[in-house]
Design a protein around this motif. Structure first.
Motif, PDB file in Angstrom:
ATOM      1  N   SER A 280       1.057  -1.244   0.192  1.00 17.06           N
ATOM      2  CA  SER A 280       0.099   0.086   0.173  1.00 17.06           C
ATOM      3  C   SER A 280       0.748   1.191  -0.137  1.00 17.06           C
ATOM      4  N   HIS A 281       0.150   2.585  -0.612  1.00 17.38           N
ATOM      5  CA  HIS A 281       1.022   3.192  -0.205  1.00 17.38           C
ATOM      6  C   HIS A 281       1.492   4.020   0.665  1.00 17.38           C
ATOM      7  N   ARG A 282       1.275   3.414   1.895  1.00 17.42           N
ATOM      8  CA  ARG A 282       1.695   4.184   3.462  1.00 17.42           C
ATOM      9  C   ARG A 282       2.603   2.767   3.858  1.00 17.42           C
ATOM     10  N   GLU A 283       2.890   1.915   3.537  1.00 14.38           N
ATOM     11  CA  GLU A 283       3.723   0.583   4.341  1.00 14.38           C
ATOM     12  C   GLU A 283       4.936  -0.132   2.831  1.00 14.38           C
ATOM     13  N   GLY A 284       5.498  -1.151   3.012  1.00 12.71           N
ATOM     14  CA  GLY A 284       6.203  -1.245   2.173  1.00 12.71           C
ATOM     15  C   GLY A 284       7.700  -0.313   2.898  1.00 12.71           C
ATOM     16  N   LEU A 285       8.866  -0.932   1.759  1.00 15.60           N
ATOM     17  CA  LEU A 285      10.409  -0.276   1.609  1.00 15.60           C
ATOM     18  C   LEU A 285       9.938   1.526   0.663  1.00 15.60           C
ATOM     19  N   ALA A 286      11.470   2.210   1.103  1.00 22.64           N
ATOM     20  CA  ALA A 286      10.755   3.374   0.445  1.00 22.64           C
ATOM     21  C   ALA A 286       9.155   4.458   0.811  1.00 22.64           C
ATOM     22  N   MET A 329      20.694  -0.939   0.067  1.00 20.99           N
ATOM     23  CA  MET A 329      20.974   0.662   0.350  1.00 20.99           C
ATOM     24  C   MET A 329      19.649   0.530   2.099  1.00 20.99           C
ATOM     25  N   GLN A 330      18.751   0.517   0.445  1.00 24.19           N
ATOM     26  CA  GLN A 330      17.504   1.588   2.041  1.00 24.19           C
ATOM     27  C   GLN A 330      16.734   0.686   2.867  1.00 24.19           C
ATOM     28  N   LYS A 331      16.658  -0.620   2.874  1.00 20.72           N
ATOM     29  CA  LYS A 331      16.959  -1.240   3.882  1.00 20.72           C
ATOM     30  C   LYS A 331      17.708  -1.138   4.946  1.00 20.72           C
ATOM     31  N   TYR A 332      18.990  -0.750   4.589  1.00 21.21           N
ATOM     32  CA  TYR A 332      19.698  -0.639   5.735  1.00 21.21           C
ATOM     33  C   TYR A 332      19.380   0.600   6.977  1.00 21.21           C
ATOM     34  N   ALA A 333      19.378   1.283   5.771  1.00 18.53           N
ATOM     35  CA  ALA A 333      18.811   3.065   6.251  1.00 18.53           C
ATOM     36  C   ALA A 333      17.983   2.862   6.836  1.00 18.53           C
ATOM     37  N   GLU A 334      16.944   2.228   6.746  1.00 18.83           N
ATOM     38  CA  GLU A 334      15.665   2.296   7.353  1.00 18.83           C
ATOM     39  C   GLU A 334      15.968   0.904   8.829  1.00 18.83           C
ATOM     40  N   ASP A 335      16.544   0.450   8.412  1.00 20.04           N
ATOM     41  CA  ASP A 335      16.714  -0.656   9.486  1.00 20.04           C
ATOM     42  C   ASP A 335      17.410   0.256  10.665  1.00 20.04           C
ATOM     43  N   LYS A 453      20.597   6.873  -3.330  1.00 14.98           N
ATOM     44  CA  LYS A 453      20.732   5.370  -2.581  1.00 14.98           C
ATOM     45  C   LYS A 453      19.967   5.096  -1.353  1.00 14.98           C
ATOM     46  N   ALA A 454      19.461   5.922  -1.143  1.00 15.60           N
ATOM     47  CA  ALA A 454      18.264   5.732   0.054  1.00 15.60           C
ATOM     48  C   ALA A 454      18.280   7.120   0.568  1.00 15.60           C
ATOM     49  N   TRP A 455      16.599   6.646   0.469  1.00 16.98           N
ATOM     50  CA  TRP A 455      15.283   8.230   1.507  1.00 16.98           C
ATOM     51  C   TRP A 455      15.007   8.073   2.419  1.00 16.98           C
ATOM     52  N   VAL A 456      15.216   8.679   3.546  1.00 16.11           N
ATOM     53  CA  VAL A 456      14.372   7.923   4.943  1.00 16.11           C
ATOM     54  C   VAL A 456      13.899   9.540   5.443  1.00 16.11           C
ATOM     55  N   GLY A 457      12.134   9.441   5.284  1.00 12.24           N
ATOM     56  CA  GLY A 457      11.811  10.930   5.371  1.00 12.24           C
ATOM     57  C   GLY A 457      11.524  10.867   7.097  1.00 12.24           C
ATOM     58  N   GLY A 458      11.405  10.164   7.342  1.00 17.65           N
ATOM     59  CA  GLY A 458      11.226   9.531   8.659  1.00 17.65           C
ATOM     60  C   GLY A 458      11.001   8.490   9.427  1.00 17.65           C
ATOM     61  N   MET A 459      10.065   7.817  10.219  1.00 17.82           N
ATOM     62  CA  MET A 459      10.161   6.421  11.329  1.00 17.82           C
ATOM     63  C   MET A 459       9.335   6.172  11.103  1.00 17.82           C
ATOM     64  N   LEU A 734      25.904   2.382  12.389  1.00 15.62           N
ATOM     65  CA  LEU A 734      24.775   1.528  11.737  1.00 15.62           C
ATOM     66  C   LEU A 734      24.738   0.959  10.418  1.00 15.62           C
ATOM     67  N   TYR A 735      24.331   1.996   9.125  1.00 11.19           N
ATOM     68  CA  TYR A 735      24.037   1.986   8.370  1.00 11.19           C
ATOM     69  C   TYR A 735      24.939   1.952   7.890  1.00 11.19           C
ATOM     70  N   MET A 736      26.219   2.228   7.924  1.00 10.09           N
ATOM     71  CA  MET A 736      27.881   2.441   7.332  1.00 10.09           C
ATOM     72  C   MET A 736      28.006   0.623   7.773  1.00 10.09           C
ATOM     73  N   LYS A 737      28.188   0.296   8.755  1.00  7.78           N
ATOM     74  CA  LYS A 737      28.570  -1.300   9.106  1.00  7.78           C
ATOM     75  C   LYS A 737      27.662  -2.388   8.100  1.00  7.78           C
ATOM     76  N   ALA A 738      26.007  -1.824   8.026  1.00  7.52           N
ATOM     77  CA  ALA A 738      25.367  -2.894   7.049  1.00  7.52           C
ATOM     78  C   ALA A 738      25.668  -3.275   5.439  1.00  7.52           C
ATOM     79  N   CYS A 739      26.296  -0.910   5.421  1.00  2.00           N
ATOM     80  CA  CYS A 739      26.767  -1.517   3.652  1.00  2.00           C
ATOM     81  C   CYS A 739      28.254  -2.237   3.841  1.00  2.00           C
ATOM     82  N   TYR A 740      28.567  -1.253   4.423  1.00  2.00           N
ATOM     83  CA  TYR A 740      30.062  -2.614   4.212  1.00  2.00           C
ATOM     84  C   TYR A 740      30.161  -3.824   4.309  1.00  2.00           C
ATOM     85  N   ALA A 741      29.733  -4.267   5.047  1.00  2.00           N
ATOM     86  CA  ALA A 741      28.941  -6.515   5.346  1.00  2.00           C
ATOM     87  C   ALA A 741      28.075  -6.560   3.389  1.00  2.00           C
TER      88      ALA A 741
END
Length: 788
Positions: A280-286, A329-335, A453-459, A734-741
């Motif tokens: 839906s427009h309010r759920e999922g990634l990004a 990267m989007q998922k790592y950012a949100e995580d 590469k990643a865009w997280v506007g909020g929680m 935390l984000y960069m650790k996930a990206c480097y992994a």
């Protein structure tokens, strides 16, 4: 007697021949009438029939698809139909076998109408042994494409609809191959829960692409063709009935030897094993990126009509929008935000109990000021807008509704996880409840291309819809200082090793147009001695930044910021040296990207190309770049910012266990970071700890993070938690650790490339700082031993 008998036989034969003639006449007449009815139906006598053109291009609403740079579907734009068609070659054999075995075993032998099946169905109805209809797959497709729901109340209308199905089915068989008909059938069906078509169904119910479906998953989806509303697998609907129906499909597959009896028995004993992933427009990634992309696409559509002059429809024209976002990267950012914010919020709540802060979540405000904040929030609320403009309610009625207890679901953190709590609360209380939450946002970009590469506007987009990447602009604090340093290096050819006194400085009134004298101080004191520029930026020494501003003036700094991509106007006054302007994360990442990209600014890129449903390219992006700084000045500025993570406010990125061990044990691992590769960055903390920033760079990735309350009056009381190094930096780490992994991302761990013609000295070995004051002189590094 014999003669009489012969005549009688002849008479009998004549009577029998008469019946035979009548039979053939009736049969022929029936056939002619049947053919005539078919002909009338084909002429449209019983309702509009699709012509050849429509058959070639059936009118179906196709969702526009948002595709990531790593070729994953991020989401879709749709109003009613979340449909993205797939070709026959993308359907697994077991899915096709399940369909044929269950719906139309003679599918490959008929031409749209199964006469044998039809006669069997008629006989079954006449003998009151109804075992279901005899519609072929092609007929069912015809009904869904061109006819709609059959009229069950009128026998005549039902028969006429059946005739229309037959006519259209035969036409479809002539127009398409069997494989194309099967693909169209899977693509057109509504599987419920916004799962329009097999691709959406596979993704929503199992988190897979259609080609990845196994036998039992295929059987469940085929079973839903009987009635997707009745056989809905969600736990709150009818999982038992859905499983029983799936087992019927498996039995049919075994009956016609598509699977063995042993396989059938073993699969029938299994659960549905859903991986329900709603779209839906309010759920999922990004979600925040998708909301911003909606506006980007609407602007593009307004300026780019179709060849016939009409406008594209974002929600049903089946556009394919290829974006720069990397789904990993989007998922790592949100995580990263989801890991850090519950911990930070827990401490914020601990400091804002009613005993410790009677005006929680606000600090340093009088009751009248708080009332003003609440009234302003009511005026901006969606509830008020809806009641006033959609329902026509009076202001008095609206005000009363905000004080009436109402059932609602609210956001909460529970044991480090996001949950929704069903409760009853006054809307005015819910507004205050949400004011207590600290918000976070971040954006990550490749500086060499401008690709975001990643865009997280909020929680959480369901509960916090304001996008703090581009919509929100907040005071940026010390993250503005590199703009001052870069301007000074550019104009004065300064070296990171040059030293300046840490003593307070006053810029006189009327200098640079400043109406009043401006004196700076360091929040932790420490005014004796000298400090190199590298150490001063690393430790965010305000007085030295002010000295640079006194040398170059604010106007060149404003011009530098604007060249770096800062969009809004900045008042050219000396105080901007300490970060008074309000700037967005989007602008800050683009600006810092210029330093990492050797002085060349790249405008952030979100969309690389747009295609129509047939694959025709409608848009191909053209990069927008400009030279802002010399390669030498850009590199020296980066070198200065490397000091921030080497021995300044960002040093904790390299530390091992300089954290509160007790808290660490309670909230789990994840901190610290122990990076040993080159990192340039800058922390930022604004007045009263209202905003925390961290801007971090490696050669091919620039990321900005902001954390703060919706209102600046909601903030930490002390700088221990309220500084950028505690609020924002952990998210970057935390984000960069996930990206480097993730080795597939190829995020750089190399040195920043040194210019071949570098003339500015960077070796500060013989230029050590010295002072005679033991006070701390870093407003953002007062406490390294904090709980994060």
């Amino acid at each position: 007697m014999a003669t009489k008998t012969t005549k009688a036989k002849k008479a009998d034969n004549q009577d029998f021949s008469k019946y035979i003639r009548w039979f053939w006449m009736a049969f022929t007449g029936g056939v002619l009438i049947f053919a005539f009815v078919f002909l009338l139906a084909s002429w449209g006598a019983f309702g509009e029939m699709p012509d050849h053109t429509v058959l070639e291009n059936p009118r179906t609403n196709l969702a526009s698809e948002i595709i990531s740079s790593d070729d994953q579907t991020l989401a879709k734009f749709y109003f009613e139909d979340n449909r993205t068609p797939v070709g026959y070659d993308e359907l697994p054999k077991n899915l096709v076998d399940a369909l044929v075995a269950t719906e139309d075993i003679r599918f490959y032998d008929h031409s749209g109408i199964d006469a044998r099946g039809f006669l069997r169905a008629v006989f079954a109805k006449l003998t009151l042994r109804d075992k279901g209809g005899a519609s072929t797959i092609t007929q069912q497709l015809a009904r869904q494409l061109f006819i709609g729901v059959r009229d069950k109340e009128s026998t005549t209308n039902a028969l006429l609809q059946k005739v229309k199905e037959w006519v259209i089915a035969t036409r479809l068989e002539r127009q398409y191959t069997k494989e194309e008909i099967i693909a169209m059938y899977f693509n057109i069906y509504d599987f419920g829960n916004n799962a329009d078509g097999i691709r959406s169904a596979a993704r929503i119910y199992f988190g897979k692409e259609p080609r990845e479906l196994d036998v039992k998953e295929s059987a469940m989806l085929v079973g839903m063709f009987k009635n997707s509303s009745l056989y809905n697998p969600r736990p709150s609907r009818n999982p038992v009935g859905t499983r029983n129906r799936r087992n019927v499909v498996l039995a049919q597959m075994a009956k016609y030897d598509y699977i063995s009896e042993e396989t059938k028995d073993s699969l029938q004993a299994t659960e549905l094993d859903l991986n329900y992933t709603p779209e839906s427009h309010r759920e999922g990634l990004a979600t925040y990126f998708r909301a911003h992309l909606t506006n980007v696409m609407k602007e593009w559509i307004a300026e780019n009509p179709k060849p016939d002059g009409t406008k594209y429809n974002l929600y049903n024209d089946g556009l394919k929008i290829y974006t720069t976002i990397d789904s990993r990267m989007q998922k790592y950012a949100e995580d990263a935000i989801a890991q850090h914010m519950p911990r930070l919020q827990a401490e914020f709540d601990n400091q804002n109990t009613p005993d410790r802060n009677p005006t929680a979540p606000f600090l340093d405000l009088e009751s009248e000021e708080i009332d003003g904040i609440m009234k302003s929030a009511i005026r901006r609320s969606e509830r008020r807008r809806h009641m006033k403009y959609d329902l026509g309610k009076t202001d008095k009625e609206i005000e009363a509704s905000f004080n009436k207890p109402t059932p609602m679901s609210v956001f909460a953190w529970r044991e480090g996880q996001y949950v929704e709590i069903d409760t009853v609360m006054k809307p005015i209380d819910s507004i205050r409840y949400y004011k207590k939450f600290l918000r976070a946002s971040m954006m990550s970009m490749d500086p060499k291309t401008g690709h975001v590469k990643a865009w997280v506007g909020g929680m959480n987009y369901r509960h916090f819809q304001y996008d703090m990447v581009k919509q929100g602009k907040r005071q940026i604090g010390s993250t503005f200082k590199p703009f001052v340093y870069a301007t000074a290096i550019d104009q004065l050819q300064l070296s990171p090793c040059d030293s300046f006194p840490k003593a307070p400085i006053t810029i006189e009134a009327n200098k640079f147009g400043n109406p009043e004298a401006w004196t700076t101080k360091n929040s932790g004191g420490g005014y004796s001695g000298f400090q190199t520029l590298k150490s001063a930026l690393a430790n965010s020494t305000n007085t030295i930044t002010a000295r640079l501003m006194n040398e170059i003036g604010p106007q060149p700094v404003v011009e530098m910021a604007q060249k770096l991509g800062v969009e809004q106007d900045i008042l050219p006054v000396p105080a901007i040296a300490l970060g008074t302007p309000d700037i967005s994360v989007y602008e800050m990442v683009a600006a810092y990207g210029t330093f990492a990209n050797k002085g060349v600014y790249n405008k952030p890129v979100l969309v690389t190309r747009i295609e129509d449903k047939n694959g025709t390219v409608l848009f191909q992006f053209q990069p927008e770049s400009r030279d802002v700084l010399s390669e030498e000045v850009a590199y020296v500025t980066v070198n200065l910012m490397e000091g921030v993570t080497q021995y300044g406010s960002g040093q904790r990125l390299r530390d091992k266990w300089r954290v509160n061990q007790t808290l660490f044990k309670e909230i789990g691992t994840g901190y610290p970071y122990e990076f040993d590769n080159p990192i340039a960055g800058k922390t930022g903390t604004t007045q009263n700890q209202s905003d925390g920033w961290f801007m971090g760079m490696v050669p091919n990735l620039v990321t900005g993070v902001w954390v703060g309350g919706e209102d600046r009056a909601a903030h930490f009381k002390s700088i221990n938690y309220g500084q950028g190094a505690a609020m924002a930096l952990p998210i970057w780490g935390l984000y960069m650790k996930a990206c480097y992994a993730d080795d597939n991302l190829n995020v750089s761990e190399e040195e920043f490339e040194r210019p071949s013609n570098l003339s500015i000295n960077l070796d500060c070995t013989n230029f050590a700082d010295y002072d005679t004051d033991e006070d701390a002189d870093d407003e953002e590094n007062v406490s390294d031993e904090i709980d994060f």
